[in-house]
Motif scaffolding. Sequence first.
Motif, short mmCIF file in Angstrom:
data_model
loop_
_atom_site.label_atom_id
_atom_site.label_comp_id
_atom_site.label_asym_id
_atom_site.label_seq_id
_atom_site.Cartn_x
_atom_site.Cartn_y
_atom_site.Cartn_z
N VAL A 1 0.36 26.80 -4.18
CA VAL A 1 -0.12 25.54 -4.76
C VAL A 1 0.63 24.40 -4.06
O VAL A 1 1.87 24.36 -4.07
N ILE A 2 -0.13 23.48 -3.47
CA ILE A 2 0.46 22.39 -2.69
C ILE A 2 0.40 21.11 -3.50
O ILE A 2 -0.69 20.60 -3.79
N THR A 3 1.58 20.58 -3.87
CA THR A 3 1.64 19.38 -4.71
C THR A 3 2.38 18.24 -4.02
O THR A 3 2.76 17.27 -4.66
N THR A 4 2.58 18.37 -2.71
CA THR A 4 3.30 17.35 -1.95
C THR A 4 2.38 16.18 -1.62
O THR A 4 1.21 16.16 -1.97
N THR A 5 2.91 15.19 -0.90
CA THR A 5 2.14 14.00 -0.57
C THR A 5 0.96 14.37 0.33
O THR A 5 1.04 15.34 1.11
N PRO A 6 -0.14 13.62 0.26
CA PRO A 6 -1.37 14.05 0.95
C PRO A 6 -1.27 14.10 2.47
O PRO A 6 -2.06 14.82 3.10
N LYS B 1 -1.38 -2.92 -13.85
CA LYS B 1 -0.16 -2.45 -13.21
C LYS B 1 0.19 -3.46 -12.12
O LYS B 1 -0.27 -3.34 -10.97
N ALA B 2 0.98 -4.44 -12.50
CA ALA B 2 1.22 -5.58 -11.62
C ALA B 2 2.18 -5.28 -10.48
O ALA B 2 2.28 -6.07 -9.53
N VAL B 3 2.89 -4.15 -10.53
CA VAL B 3 3.86 -3.80 -9.49
C VAL B 3 3.36 -2.55 -8.76
O VAL B 3 3.01 -1.55 -9.39
N ARG B 4 3.34 -2.62 -7.45
CA ARG B 4 2.89 -1.49 -6.62
C ARG B 4 3.85 -0.32 -6.80
O ARG B 4 5.06 -0.49 -6.74
N PRO B 5 3.33 0.89 -7.01
CA PRO B 5 4.22 2.04 -7.23
C PRO B 5 5.01 2.41 -5.98
O PRO B 5 4.54 2.25 -4.86
N GLU B 6 6.23 2.90 -6.21
CA GLU B 6 7.10 3.33 -5.10
C GLU B 6 6.92 4.82 -4.85
O GLU B 6 7.84 5.61 -4.99
N ASN B 7 5.70 5.20 -4.51
CA ASN B 7 5.41 6.58 -4.16
C ASN B 7 4.27 6.57 -3.15
O ASN B 7 3.90 5.51 -2.64
N TRP B 8 3.70 7.75 -2.86
CA TRP B 8 2.65 7.80 -1.83
C TRP B 8 1.46 6.93 -2.18
O TRP B 8 0.78 6.40 -1.28
N LYS B 9 1.21 6.72 -3.48
CA LYS B 9 0.07 5.92 -3.90
C LYS B 9 0.25 4.45 -3.50
O LYS B 9 -0.73 3.73 -3.32
N GLY B 10 1.50 4.05 -3.36
CA GLY B 10 1.76 2.68 -2.98
C GLY B 10 2.30 2.52 -1.58
O GLY B 10 2.23 1.43 -1.00
N ASN B 11 2.85 3.60 -1.00
CA ASN B 11 3.53 3.48 0.28
C ASN B 11 2.77 4.04 1.48
O ASN B 11 2.92 3.54 2.59
N LEU B 12 1.96 5.07 1.27
CA LEU B 12 1.22 5.64 2.39
C LEU B 12 0.01 4.77 2.72
O LEU B 12 -0.62 4.19 1.83
N SER B 13 -0.35 4.72 3.99
CA SER B 13 -1.54 4.00 4.42
C SER B 13 -2.79 4.83 4.12
O SER B 13 -2.70 6.03 3.85
N MET B 14 -3.96 4.19 4.21
CA MET B 14 -5.20 4.93 4.03
C MET B 14 -5.38 5.99 5.11
O MET B 14 -5.97 7.04 4.85
N ASP B 15 -4.87 5.74 6.31
CA ASP B 15 -4.95 6.75 7.37
C ASP B 15 -4.18 8.01 7.01
O ASP B 15 -4.45 9.09 7.54
N GLN B 16 -3.21 7.87 6.10
CA GLN B 16 -2.42 9.02 5.63
C GLN B 16 -2.92 9.53 4.28
O GLN B 16 -2.26 10.33 3.64
#
Length: 360
Positions: free
Chosen positions: A73-78, A160-175
């Motif tokens: 089961v893979i639960t890491t960043t996309p 949610k006025a603050v961008r999350p500090e995880n892949w949802k907020g930090n990774l680009s769409m290319d990632q």
Amino acid sequence: MVVKTYNVGVIGYGMSAKVFHIPLIQVTPTFKLHSIVQRTPKPTDDASKDHPTAKIYHSATEMFADPSIDIIVITTTPDTHFTFTKSALEAGKHVLVEKPFVPTSAEAQQLIDISEKTGKLICVYQNRRWDTDFLTVRKLMADDTLGRVVEFETHFDRYKAVRPENWKGNLSMDQAGGVLYDLGTHLIDQVYVLFGMPKSVTAVFSNQRNDGEAEPDSLTVLLGYGTNGPLVTAKAGVICVETEQLRYWVRGAKGSFKKFHLDVQEDQLKAGLKPGDKGFGIESEANSGTLVVLEGGKPKSSVFKNVEPKTYATLYDGFMKAIEDGGESAVPVKASDACDVLKIIEAARESARTGKSVTF
């Protein structure tokens, strides 16, 4: 009769593993939590303490090499999903991978080809196919209560006025980061289940937070299904100040259905409940949707409660049965479905970039 037990290894030990996967592994007959990959345990976040009977690895490579593991089961960043899924398949493991599946439809097709070659199955964790309100919408449509659907709106709006500090907020769409691959994947997958591939895609992305970041945090995607088909709106916004957030608004020739609030299973899992516990998946009747149908040529409104929940455990149970004897056709969320959803996402990106509709 001897029942085979399948050893399950989990890569990653963040919220996805703890909330959405390990609890479901634990309630799935014949699945056993065998091992976990946690690269950097901490005193307050240590998989070995939380799951003392599980083997703990500090790299995915070690897990791939373990011949006693049947399923990974893979639960890491996309951005890691393609490499990990490929390695797991080639190591002879079945794979259940979190959404978004992979960044591109081309990568998805590569994995489908490897799956066919190795004979190992892929299931994508599109759990919101088993949201109880979505199953309620499906029932209304299957029973023809609403008649021919002309407009379908699906929303995932929040404040949610603050961008999350995880892949949802930090990774680009290319990632495969950001709102389109996070919430957009859920919204578009549900539309795909109901209506299949659209004929056209028109998308607008925006940065509602106005926080100076280049990546959008909000989206509106229009999916067209031809002259006689429904017009679908999939929307996710982060600056939506409401006491009740709209989830579905479905309009048909015979009636309409409007539903507020999100499915309760995520919050219940975060609180430590599991499928099978009393009240799991059951939403308060006060949050039921509103059904309006024509009676005697006049609209009549009534409260329409959710159907009995099947819960997210249904996805895991279905994957178990596919591995046991059903094969690829029995996988509850096929990689080919996820590949089609990625094609819609890629069309949405192209539309937002060019300002034009993209047709299939």
